[in-house]
Design an enzyme around this catalytic site. Structure first.
Site, short mmCIF file in Angstrom:
data_model
loop_
_atom_site.label_atom_id
_atom_site.label_comp_id
_atom_site.label_asym_id
_atom_site.label_seq_id
_atom_site.Cartn_x
_atom_site.Cartn_y
_atom_site.Cartn_z
N ARG A 122 -15.80 4.95 2.42
CA ARG A 122 -14.83 3.93 2.84
C ARG A 122 -14.10 4.39 4.10
O ARG A 122 -13.78 3.59 4.97
CB ARG A 122 -13.83 3.68 1.70
CG ARG A 122 -12.76 2.64 2.01
CD ARG A 122 -11.92 2.31 0.79
NE ARG A 122 -10.93 3.34 0.47
CZ ARG A 122 -10.12 3.29 -0.60
NH1 ARG A 122 -10.18 2.29 -1.43
NH2 ARG A 122 -9.26 4.26 -0.82
N ARG B 143 -5.48 13.70 -3.70
CA ARG B 143 -5.13 12.40 -4.30
C ARG B 143 -5.69 12.31 -5.72
O ARG B 143 -5.04 11.78 -6.62
CB ARG B 143 -5.67 11.26 -3.44
CG ARG B 143 -4.90 11.09 -2.13
CD ARG B 143 -5.61 10.20 -1.14
NE ARG B 143 -5.72 8.83 -1.57
CZ ARG B 143 -6.57 7.94 -1.04
NH1 ARG B 143 -7.36 8.30 -0.05
NH2 ARG B 143 -6.59 6.72 -1.48
N ARG C 239 -8.25 4.50 7.46
CA ARG C 239 -7.17 5.19 6.74
C ARG C 239 -7.34 6.70 6.87
O ARG C 239 -8.34 7.25 6.39
CB ARG C 239 -7.19 4.80 5.26
CG ARG C 239 -6.65 3.42 4.99
CD ARG C 239 -6.75 3.07 3.52
NE ARG C 239 -6.14 4.05 2.61
CZ ARG C 239 -6.01 3.85 1.32
NH1 ARG C 239 -6.42 2.74 0.76
NH2 ARG C 239 -5.45 4.77 0.56
N ARG D 78 2.43 4.53 -11.02
CA ARG D 78 1.64 5.77 -10.89
C ARG D 78 2.32 6.95 -11.58
O ARG D 78 1.77 8.05 -11.56
CB ARG D 78 1.46 6.10 -9.41
CG ARG D 78 0.14 5.62 -8.79
CD ARG D 78 0.22 5.91 -7.32
NE ARG D 78 -1.02 6.11 -6.64
CZ ARG D 78 -1.63 5.18 -5.91
NH1 ARG D 78 -1.14 3.97 -5.83
NH2 ARG D 78 -2.74 5.46 -5.26
N LYS E 243 -10.04 -0.95 -7.13
CA LYS E 243 -8.90 -1.79 -7.54
C LYS E 243 -8.65 -2.93 -6.54
O LYS E 243 -8.43 -4.06 -6.94
CB LYS E 243 -7.62 -0.95 -7.70
CG LYS E 243 -7.70 0.10 -8.79
CD LYS E 243 -6.34 0.71 -9.09
CE LYS E 243 -5.75 1.50 -7.95
NZ LYS E 243 -6.51 2.74 -7.59
P1 AMP Z 1 -3.40 3.37 -2.50
O1 AMP Z 1 -3.66 2.40 -1.39
O2 AMP Z 1 -2.97 2.69 -3.77
O3 AMP Z 1 -4.54 4.33 -2.72
O4 AMP Z 1 -2.15 4.26 -2.04
C1 AMP Z 1 -2.20 5.06 -0.88
C2 AMP Z 1 -1.05 6.05 -0.90
O5 AMP Z 1 0.20 5.33 -0.92
C3 AMP Z 1 -0.99 6.97 -2.10
O6 AMP Z 1 -1.84 8.11 -1.95
C4 AMP Z 1 0.50 7.34 -2.11
O7 AMP Z 1 0.80 8.28 -1.11
C5 AMP Z 1 1.15 6.02 -1.72
N1 AMP Z 1 1.45 5.18 -2.92
C6 AMP Z 1 0.90 3.98 -3.22
N2 AMP Z 1 1.38 3.50 -4.38
C7 AMP Z 1 2.27 4.44 -4.82
C8 AMP Z 1 3.06 4.55 -6.00
N3 AMP Z 1 3.06 3.60 -6.95
N4 AMP Z 1 3.84 5.64 -6.12
C9 AMP Z 1 3.87 6.60 -5.17
N5 AMP Z 1 3.12 6.58 -4.07
C10 AMP Z 1 2.31 5.51 -3.89
#
Ligand code: AMP
Length: 190
Positions: free
Chosen positions: A128, A146, A134, A89, A14
């Site tokens: 990654r 996740r 991260r 989400r 993404k």
């Molecule tokens: P991402 O970078 O989108 O993979 O997000 C990393 C982490 O941030 C996720 O595993 C969640 O813990 C948190 N996170 C990101 N976006 C959301 C969302 N829309 N709702 C809840 N938690 C989020």
């Protein structure tokens, strides 16, 4: 005004595709994951709270996430449209987004979902993790959590937009350029 949700499991590409779509369609990129990481990097109260959930591969609570998204939208009234990456989400977040956009006389035009199977996702995220720095990309049990959270809580968001005919699935395996062209085809067909 074009509002696109870029959807798909963690590690489906993404972030990479969002950067290209932003350039092509002149949209404001809103990644809730990036926003949380920024807050964490600055040790803000929001960042510290988010860290508790992110470090376990869990979702940050809806009210916190929705509040942060609302602030970001309000900070950029000049935006010609948005690409939402990693949001919504949950169904609650999707409903809140619809409401926020309705208040601005806008709507979601399309949700484009990158389709990548779970096995490939685990491989990609762990790879990654070797360079992303991260912590949530480095531990296989967190990565699996996740993916479970995605399957249980996030996948229903696809169906939510299917009912209004706005959801498109795009094959998420191939070169960056091939996948980008597939996404553009879907977006240009709306
Ligand atoms: P991402 O970078 O989108 O993979 O997000 C990393 C982490 O941030 C996720 O595993 C969640 O813990 C948190 N996170 C990101 N976006 C959301 C969302 N829309 N709702 C809840 N938690 C989020």
């Amino acid at each position: 005004m074009l509002n696109i949700i870029l959807f798909g499991p963690p590690g489906s590409g993404k972030g990479t595709q969002a950067a290209k779509l932003v350039e092509k369609y002149h949209l404001l990129h809103i990644s809730t994951g990036d926003l949380f990481r920024y807050e964490m990097g600055n040790n803000t109260p929001l960042g510290l709270l988010a860290k508790e959930y992110m470090s376990k591969g869990q979702l940050v609570p809806d009210e916190v996430t929705i509040g942060m998204l609302k602030n970001k939208l309000e900070a950029h009234p000049e935006a010609q449209g948005h690409i939402f990456d990693g949001f919504p989400r949950t169904i609650t977040q999707a409903q809140a987004l619809d409401q926020l956009l309705t208040e601005k006389n806008q709507t979601i035009n399309a949700l484009v979902a990158l389709d990548v199977d779970d096995e490939e996702i685990v491989k990609r995220i762990l790879l990654r993790g070797q360079t992303s720095g991260r912590p949530d990309d480095n531990d296989e049990s967190i990565v699996k959590n996740r993916i479970n959270v995605y399957n249980d809580e996030t996948k229903p968001v696809f169906d939510y937009y299917t009912t209004s005919g706005k959801a498109f699935k795009v094959h998420g395996i191939g070169t960056v350029e091939e996948i980008f062209n597939r996404l553009c085809e879907s977006i240009d067909s709306i």
